[in-house]
Motif scaffolding. Sequence first.
Motif, PDB file in Angstrom:
ATOM      1  N   GLU A 109       0.847  -1.182   0.000  1.00 19.01           N
ATOM      2  CA  GLU A 109       0.000   0.000   0.000  1.00 19.01           C
ATOM      3  C   GLU A 109       0.888   1.239   0.000  1.00 19.01           C
ATOM      4  O   GLU A 109       1.809   1.341   0.789  1.00 19.01           O
ATOM      5  N   ILE A 110       0.632   2.149  -0.921  1.00 18.53           N
ATOM      6  CA  ILE A 110       1.398   3.386  -1.013  1.00 18.53           C
ATOM      7  C   ILE A 110       0.441   4.548  -0.881  1.00 18.53           C
ATOM      8  O   ILE A 110      -0.494   4.690  -1.665  1.00 18.53           O
ATOM      9  N   LEU A 111       0.642   5.360   0.153  1.00 17.45           N
ATOM     10  CA  LEU A 111      -0.203   6.527   0.404  1.00 17.45           C
ATOM     11  C   LEU A 111      -1.687   6.172   0.380  1.00 17.45           C
ATOM     12  O   LEU A 111      -2.512   6.868  -0.199  1.00 17.45           O
ATOM     13  N   GLY A 112      -2.029   5.060   1.003  1.00 17.40           N
ATOM     14  CA  GLY A 112      -3.423   4.659   1.093  1.00 17.40           C
ATOM     15  C   GLY A 112      -3.982   3.977  -0.139  1.00 17.40           C
ATOM     16  O   GLY A 112      -5.144   3.617  -0.173  1.00 17.40           O
ATOM     17  N   ARG A 113      -3.173   3.828  -1.192  1.00 18.76           N
ATOM     18  CA  ARG A 113      -3.627   3.160  -2.416  1.00 18.76           C
ATOM     19  C   ARG A 113      -3.101   1.739  -2.439  1.00 18.76           C
ATOM     20  O   ARG A 113      -1.936   1.501  -2.133  1.00 18.76           O
ATOM     21  N   ASN A 114      -3.948   0.807  -2.807  1.00 17.73           N
ATOM     22  CA  ASN A 114      -3.485  -0.566  -2.992  1.00 17.73           C
ATOM     23  C   ASN A 114      -2.719  -0.634  -4.299  1.00 17.73           C
ATOM     24  O   ASN A 114      -3.249  -0.330  -5.352  1.00 17.73           O
ATOM     25  N   VAL A 115      -1.473  -1.003  -4.230  1.00 20.87           N
ATOM     26  CA  VAL A 115      -0.630  -1.106  -5.409  1.00 20.87           C
ATOM     27  C   VAL A 115      -0.082  -2.516  -5.472  1.00 20.87           C
ATOM     28  O   VAL A 115       0.595  -2.958  -4.553  1.00 20.87           O
ATOM     29  N   GLU A 116      -0.408  -3.230  -6.542  1.00 18.41           N
ATOM     30  CA  GLU A 116       0.094  -4.577  -6.699  1.00 18.41           C
ATOM     31  C   GLU A 116       1.579  -4.526  -7.044  1.00 18.41           C
ATOM     32  O   GLU A 116       2.058  -3.560  -7.620  1.00 18.41           O
ATOM     33  N   LYS A 117       2.268  -5.600  -6.721  1.00 19.08           N
ATOM     34  CA  LYS A 117       3.716  -5.655  -6.935  1.00 19.08           C
ATOM     35  C   LYS A 117       4.086  -5.382  -8.388  1.00 19.08           C
ATOM     36  O   LYS A 117       5.012  -4.645  -8.669  1.00 19.08           O
ATOM     37  N   ASN A 118       3.367  -5.966  -9.329  1.00 20.67           N
ATOM     38  CA  ASN A 118       3.677  -5.802 -10.740  1.00 20.67           C
ATOM     39  C   ASN A 118       2.593  -5.000 -11.459  1.00 20.67           C
ATOM     40  O   ASN A 118       2.230  -5.309 -12.578  1.00 20.67           O
ATOM     41  N   SER A 119       2.058  -3.977 -10.805  1.00 19.45           N
ATOM     42  CA  SER A 119       0.982  -3.204 -11.432  1.00 19.45           C
ATOM     43  C   SER A 119       1.519  -2.458 -12.651  1.00 19.45           C
ATOM     44  O   SER A 119       2.679  -2.068 -12.719  1.00 19.45           O
ATOM     45  N   LEU A 142      -1.191  16.398  -1.894  1.00 22.73           N
ATOM     46  CA  LEU A 142      -1.931  16.791  -0.686  1.00 22.73           C
ATOM     47  C   LEU A 142      -1.703  15.811   0.453  1.00 22.73           C
ATOM     48  O   LEU A 142      -1.575  16.215   1.610  1.00 22.73           O
ATOM     49  N   LYS A 143      -1.629  14.524   0.135  1.00 21.05           N
ATOM     50  CA  LYS A 143      -1.391  13.508   1.160  1.00 21.05           C
ATOM     51  C   LYS A 143       0.020  13.666   1.748  1.00 21.05           C
ATOM     52  O   LYS A 143       0.204  13.559   2.964  1.00 21.05           O
ATOM     53  N   VAL A 144       1.005  13.952   0.901  1.00 21.37           N
ATOM     54  CA  VAL A 144       2.375  14.179   1.384  1.00 21.37           C
ATOM     55  C   VAL A 144       2.415  15.398   2.302  1.00 21.37           C
ATOM     56  O   VAL A 144       3.026  15.371   3.373  1.00 21.37           O
ATOM     57  N   PHE A 145       1.748  16.487   1.879  1.00 19.19           N
ATOM     58  CA  PHE A 145       1.703  17.695   2.722  1.00 19.19           C
ATOM     59  C   PHE A 145       1.048  17.399   4.067  1.00 19.19           C
ATOM     60  O   PHE A 145       1.456  17.933   5.091  1.00 19.19           O
ATOM     61  N   GLN A 146       0.046  16.538   4.072  1.00 17.62           N
ATOM     62  CA  GLN A 146      -0.660  16.200   5.297  1.00 17.62           C
ATOM     63  C   GLN A 146       0.265  15.533   6.308  1.00 17.62           C
ATOM     64  O   GLN A 146       0.155  15.782   7.502  1.00 17.62           O
ATOM     65  N   PHE A 147       1.184  14.717   5.821  1.00 16.48           N
ATOM     66  CA  PHE A 147       2.071  13.967   6.716  1.00 16.48           C
ATOM     67  C   PHE A 147       3.461  14.602   6.848  1.00 16.48           C
ATOM     68  O   PHE A 147       4.360  13.977   7.415  1.00 16.48           O
ATOM     69  N   THR A 148       3.638  15.795   6.348  1.00 16.81           N
ATOM     70  CA  THR A 148       4.937  16.468   6.421  1.00 16.81           C
ATOM     71  C   THR A 148       4.967  17.387   7.642  1.00 16.81           C
ATOM     72  O   THR A 148       4.030  18.127   7.891  1.00 16.81           O
TER      73      THR A 148
END
Length: 76
Positions: free
Chosen positions: A1-11, A67-73
């Motif tokens: 999971e990257i920044l709340g998104r499900n990302v498959e290994k070989n997406s 926006l998500k990065v700014f939220q956690f910075t």
Amino acid sequence: EILGRNVEKNSFDLPVTGITVLWALAAALVPAMQKGNDTARSLHIALNALNVLLFIWQIPTGWEIVLKVFQFTTWP
């Protein structure tokens, strides 16, 4: 999971891959354009126009990530 998104290994991210391929194709037409080939020039312009559309398509997702990065910075 990257920044709340499900990302498959070989997406496979089609728009980003498409942008890269279109850049390569448009760049490959430059030598023909330098020799005065108008068809290559027209195709170069069309490929770059399509590239701009794919890039615009990616803006909402990219902005969401910013926006998500700014939220956690933690700002100094």
